[in-house]
Design a protein around this motif. Structure first.
Motif, PDB file in Angstrom:
ATOM      1  N   ALA A  39      -5.585 -51.244   2.146  1.00 45.52           N
ATOM      2  CA  ALA A  39      -6.626 -50.224   2.155  1.00 45.52           C
ATOM      3  C   ALA A  39      -7.871 -50.763   2.841  1.00 45.52           C
ATOM      4  CB  ALA A  39      -6.948 -49.804   0.727  1.00 45.52           C
ATOM      5  N   SER A  40      -8.541 -49.899   3.573  1.00 48.36           N
ATOM      6  CA  SER A  40      -9.825 -50.242   4.190  1.00 48.36           C
ATOM      7  C   SER A  40     -10.736 -49.030   4.069  1.00 48.36           C
ATOM      8  CB  SER A  40      -9.638 -50.630   5.662  1.00 48.36           C
ATOM      9  OG  SER A  40      -9.427 -49.483   6.455  1.00 48.36           O
ATOM     10  N   ASP A  41     -11.996 -49.197   4.448  1.00 49.27           N
ATOM     11  CA  ASP A  41     -12.937 -48.073   4.399  1.00 49.27           C
ATOM     12  C   ASP A  41     -12.482 -46.926   5.299  1.00 49.27           C
ATOM     13  OD1 ASP A  41     -14.513 -49.450   2.620  1.00 49.27           O
ATOM     14  OD2 ASP A  41     -15.861 -50.236   4.164  1.00 49.27           O
ATOM     15  N   ALA A  42     -11.735 -47.260   6.356  1.00 50.99           N
ATOM     16  CA  ALA A  42     -11.264 -46.241   7.296  1.00 50.99           C
ATOM     17  C   ALA A  42      -9.932 -45.620   6.868  1.00 50.99           C
ATOM     18  CB  ALA A  42     -11.122 -46.849   8.690  1.00 50.99           C
ATOM     19  N   GLY A  43      -9.354 -46.113   5.777  1.00 52.27           N
ATOM     20  CA  GLY A  43      -8.062 -45.616   5.309  1.00 52.27           C
ATOM     21  C   GLY A  43      -7.045 -46.747   5.262  1.00 52.27           C
ATOM     22  N   THR A  44      -5.802 -46.409   5.094  1.00 53.66           N
ATOM     23  CA  THR A  44      -4.737 -47.403   4.993  1.00 53.66           C
ATOM     24  C   THR A  44      -4.413 -47.978   6.369  1.00 53.66           C
ATOM     25  OG1 THR A  44      -3.780 -46.247   3.105  1.00 53.66           O
ATOM     26  CG2 THR A  44      -2.357 -47.792   4.257  1.00 53.66           C
TER      27      THR A  44
END
Length: 81
Positions: free
Chosen positions: A20-25
């Motif tokens: 997971a990241s701030d921009a999505g998976t």
């Protein structure tokens, strides 16, 4: 003389790793499969950010795959705590 059959000491079967990241998976590893036999030499090459270090972390049991199977010396690393 019969050929020598070397069983894999490291085996990855359809390994995926998602984070997971701030921009999505982010799909870091997408369906990696490989066998490395005892005594065999292998190299992993590719551009920066391709997932080489992540692949080594998964194969070494330091990072858990999201799916797929990772075996080292016949032991399924997915079953370890």
């Amino acid at each position: 003389m019969a050929p020598i059959v070397r069983l894999p000491i490291v085996r990855l079967i359809d390994v995926h790793l998602d984070m997971a990241s701030d921009a999505g998976t982010v799909n870091i590893l997408r369906g990696v499969s490989l066998d490395i036999a005892a005594g065999e030499i292998a190299a992993v090459v590719g551009p920066s950010g391709a997932g080489k270090s992540t692949l080594m972390m998964v194969a070494g049991g330091l990072e858990r795959a999201s799916s797929g199977r990772v075996e080292v010396a016949g032991h399924d690393l997915g079953l370890l705590d």
